[in-house]
Design a protein around this motif. Structure first.
Motif, PDB file in Angstrom:
ATOM      1  N   SER A  16       0.747  -0.912  -0.217  1.00 30.10           N
ATOM      2  CA  SER A  16       0.053  -0.177   0.032  1.00 30.10           C
ATOM      3  C   SER A  16       0.923   1.135  -0.566  1.00 30.10           C
ATOM      4  O   SER A  16       1.614   1.929   0.991  1.00 30.10           O
ATOM      5  N   PRO A  17       0.658   2.262  -0.709  1.00 33.42           N
ATOM      6  CA  PRO A  17       1.699   3.229  -1.060  1.00 33.42           C
ATOM      7  C   PRO A  17       0.590   4.020   0.234  1.00 33.42           C
ATOM      8  O   PRO A  17      -0.556   4.232  -0.132  1.00 33.42           O
ATOM      9  N   ILE A  18       1.462   4.551   0.922  1.00 33.78           N
ATOM     10  CA  ILE A  18       0.965   6.146   1.657  1.00 33.78           C
ATOM     11  C   ILE A  18       1.147   7.495   1.786  1.00 33.78           C
ATOM     12  O   ILE A  18       0.313   8.063   1.334  1.00 33.78           O
ATOM     13  N   ASN A  19       2.462   7.959   0.508  1.00 31.58           N
ATOM     14  CA  ASN A  19       3.194   8.927  -0.276  1.00 31.58           C
ATOM     15  C   ASN A  19       3.822   8.488  -0.617  1.00 31.58           C
ATOM     16  O   ASN A  19       4.044   7.214  -1.159  1.00 31.58           O
ATOM     17  N   SER A  20       4.365   9.539  -1.964  1.00 32.07           N
ATOM     18  CA  SER A  20       5.501   9.005  -2.978  1.00 32.07           C
ATOM     19  C   SER A  20       6.377   8.039  -1.961  1.00 32.07           C
ATOM     20  O   SER A  20       7.295   7.485  -3.339  1.00 32.07           O
ATOM     21  N   ASN A  21       6.734   8.780  -0.608  1.00 37.14           N
ATOM     22  CA  ASN A  21       8.041   7.974  -0.068  1.00 37.14           C
ATOM     23  C   ASN A  21       8.605   7.618   0.771  1.00 37.14           C
ATOM     24  O   ASN A  21       8.543   6.640   1.882  1.00 37.14           O
ATOM     25  N   VAL A  22       6.469   6.720   1.176  1.00 37.72           N
ATOM     26  CA  VAL A  22       6.209   5.741   2.282  1.00 37.72           C
ATOM     27  C   VAL A  22       5.288   4.806   1.326  1.00 37.72           C
ATOM     28  O   VAL A  22       4.150   4.860   0.565  1.00 37.72           O
ATOM     29  N   ILE A  23       5.699   3.675   1.754  1.00 36.78           N
ATOM     30  CA  ILE A  23       5.013   2.314   1.039  1.00 36.78           C
ATOM     31  C   ILE A  23       4.547   1.232   2.364  1.00 36.78           C
ATOM     32  O   ILE A  23       5.714   0.789   3.414  1.00 36.78           O
ATOM     33  N   ARG A  24       3.601   0.789   2.689  1.00 36.59           N
ATOM     34  CA  ARG A  24       3.350  -0.076   3.513  1.00 36.59           C
ATOM     35  C   ARG A  24       3.385  -1.426   3.055  1.00 36.59           C
ATOM     36  O   ARG A  24       2.396  -1.544   2.539  1.00 36.59           O
ATOM     37  N   VAL A  25       3.622  -2.616   3.352  1.00 35.83           N
ATOM     38  CA  VAL A  25       3.570  -3.704   3.395  1.00 35.83           C
ATOM     39  C   VAL A  25       3.166  -4.681   4.499  1.00 35.83           C
ATOM     40  O   VAL A  25       2.876  -4.804   5.535  1.00 35.83           O
ATOM     41  N   THR A  26       1.870  -5.448   4.305  1.00 36.37           N
ATOM     42  CA  THR A  26       1.184  -6.396   5.194  1.00 36.37           C
ATOM     43  C   THR A  26       0.989  -7.687   4.639  1.00 36.37           C
ATOM     44  O   THR A  26       0.924  -8.152   3.395  1.00 36.37           O
ATOM     45  N   PHE A  27       0.960  -8.953   5.174  1.00 38.21           N
ATOM     46  CA  PHE A  27       1.184  -9.716   5.218  1.00 38.21           C
ATOM     47  C   PHE A  27       0.765 -10.380   6.637  1.00 38.21           C
ATOM     48  O   PHE A  27       1.363 -10.669   7.179  1.00 38.21           O
ATOM     49  N   GLY A  28       0.088 -11.389   5.914  1.00 38.41           N
ATOM     50  CA  GLY A  28      -0.534 -12.139   7.063  1.00 38.41           C
ATOM     51  C   GLY A  28      -1.409 -14.156   6.181  1.00 38.41           C
ATOM     52  O   GLY A  28      -1.287 -14.098   5.380  1.00 38.41           O
ATOM     53  N   LYS A  29      -1.385 -14.787   7.522  1.00 36.81           N
ATOM     54  CA  LYS A  29      -1.512 -16.016   7.038  1.00 36.81           C
ATOM     55  C   LYS A  29      -2.999 -15.880   6.193  1.00 36.81           C
ATOM     56  O   LYS A  29      -3.645 -15.056   6.932  1.00 36.81           O
ATOM     57  N   GLY A  30      -3.294 -17.156   5.748  1.00 41.05           N
ATOM     58  CA  GLY A  30      -4.547 -17.588   5.022  1.00 41.05           C
ATOM     59  C   GLY A  30      -5.140 -15.829   4.041  1.00 41.05           C
ATOM     60  O   GLY A  30      -4.582 -15.748   3.232  1.00 41.05           O
ATOM     61  N   SER A  31      -6.645 -15.261   3.853  1.00 39.64           N
ATOM     62  CA  SER A  31      -6.904 -15.306   3.124  1.00 39.64           C
ATOM     63  C   SER A  31      -7.268 -13.518   3.363  1.00 39.64           C
ATOM     64  O   SER A  31      -8.371 -13.149   2.462  1.00 39.64           O
ATOM     65  N   GLN A  32      -7.379 -13.079   4.252  1.00 40.54           N
ATOM     66  CA  GLN A  32      -7.497 -11.669   5.090  1.00 40.54           C
ATOM     67  C   GLN A  32      -6.622 -11.297   6.099  1.00 40.54           C
ATOM     68  O   GLN A  32      -5.438 -11.591   6.501  1.00 40.54           O
ATOM     69  N   LEU A  33      -6.513 -10.012   5.679  1.00 37.18           N
ATOM     70  CA  LEU A  33      -5.577  -9.204   6.630  1.00 37.18           C
ATOM     71  C   LEU A  33      -6.892  -7.757   7.355  1.00 37.18           C
ATOM     72  O   LEU A  33      -7.784  -7.943   7.515  1.00 37.18           O
ATOM     73  N   PRO A  34      -5.725  -7.729   9.069  1.00 33.19           N
ATOM     74  CA  PRO A  34      -6.491  -7.544   9.763  1.00 33.19           C
ATOM     75  C   PRO A  34      -7.458  -6.037   9.387  1.00 33.19           C
ATOM     76  O   PRO A  34      -6.521  -5.213   8.499  1.00 33.19           O
ATOM     77  N   ASP A  35      -8.589  -4.867   9.741  1.00 34.81           N
ATOM     78  CA  ASP A  35      -9.071  -3.546   8.825  1.00 34.81           C
ATOM     79  C   ASP A  35      -7.956  -2.702   9.971  1.00 34.81           C
ATOM     80  O   ASP A  35      -7.585  -2.939  11.097  1.00 34.81           O
ATOM     81  N   GLY A  36      -8.031  -1.310   8.914  1.00 35.48           N
ATOM     82  CA  GLY A  36      -7.540  -0.355   9.495  1.00 35.48           C
ATOM     83  C   GLY A  36      -6.008  -0.821   9.762  1.00 35.48           C
ATOM     84  O   GLY A  36      -5.261  -1.012   9.785  1.00 35.48           O
ATOM     85  N   VAL A  37      -5.524   0.496  10.387  1.00 34.06           N
ATOM     86  CA  VAL A  37      -3.859   0.834  10.553  1.00 34.06           C
ATOM     87  C   VAL A  37      -4.040   0.923  12.217  1.00 34.06           C
ATOM     88  O   VAL A  37      -5.213   1.270  13.307  1.00 34.06           O
TER      89      VAL A  37
END
Length: 205
Positions: A16-37
């Motif tokens: 997920s790009p947050i702005n031009s110099n920040v990228i968020r990387v999220t990884f979890g087991k299965g097929s769903q990720l927690p909502d929000g931040v």
């Protein structure tokens, strides 16, 4: 959309790009990720100034400052400048691991690769001093953990901020690292922050 999703047999990866110099990387087991931040970060407006290219083996993402690619076979993420100068790369094999000990809570581990001349430091947010991580293994969770998140800085022009509400451990011993271990966690959630100096990286944190 809030980013790019890549599903594998092991889990779900979101870039997920947050702005031009920040990228968020999220990884979890299965097929769903927690909502929000994480509550310390707070909700952010969607960032739309990015594009991507999908090919059979590699997925690419580009912002005004960052070029990113994902190996679709291993899920390893590599970060570069827009001119493709290397900044940070996840380990090519098993970069993200989930552990469930027979006794005790689960752990999440994340590995990346660094050249010999790269220096890593943990940030003591209270007084903004640097704690060298060269040849060490230590907890990097700030004392004011309700206000700040663990942050590792590299002299190559980037920082890694770990969005975790549980203790975070960083190991940079020969043969074992560099790696970050998040205790009592089943999700990896980190922010890659590109910056020419520490102050530019602090601006996001």
């Amino acid at each position: 959309t809030d980013g790019i999703y890549l599903q594998s047999a092991y889990g779900l990866l979101r870039i997920s790009p947050i702005n031009s110099n920040v990228i968020r990387v999220t990884f979890g087991k299965g097929s769903q990720l927690p909502d929000g931040v994480h509550p310390i970060i707070g909700e952010q407006k969607p960032f739309g100034k990015w594009k991507y290219k999908d090919s059979p083996k590699i997925l690419e993402m580009i912002t005004e400052q960052i070029y990113l690619k994902v190996d679709k076979t291993t899920g390893a993420v590599s970060f570069m400048t827009r001119k493709k100068q290397p900044l940070m790369a996840e380990r090519s094999v098993e970069a993200k691991l989930f552990e469930q000990p027979l006794q005790g809570p689960p752990r999440t581990r994340f590995y990346w690769e660094i050249p010999k001349n790269e220096l890593l430091s943990a940030v003591n947010h209270g007084i903004k001093t640097m704690l060298s991580l060269k040849g060490t293994a230590r907890y990097i969770t700030p004392k004011n953990h309700t206000e700040r998140l663990p942050l590792v800085l590299s002299n190559k022009g980037y920082g890694l901020m770990v969005a975790a509400g549980t203790p975070v451990f960083c190991c940079n011993l020969p043969g074992n690292g560099p790696q970050i271990c998040i205790e009592n966690s089943t999700v990896l959630d980190y922010y890659f922050i590109m910056g020419k100096d520490a102050e530019e990286i602090y601006a996001f944190c």
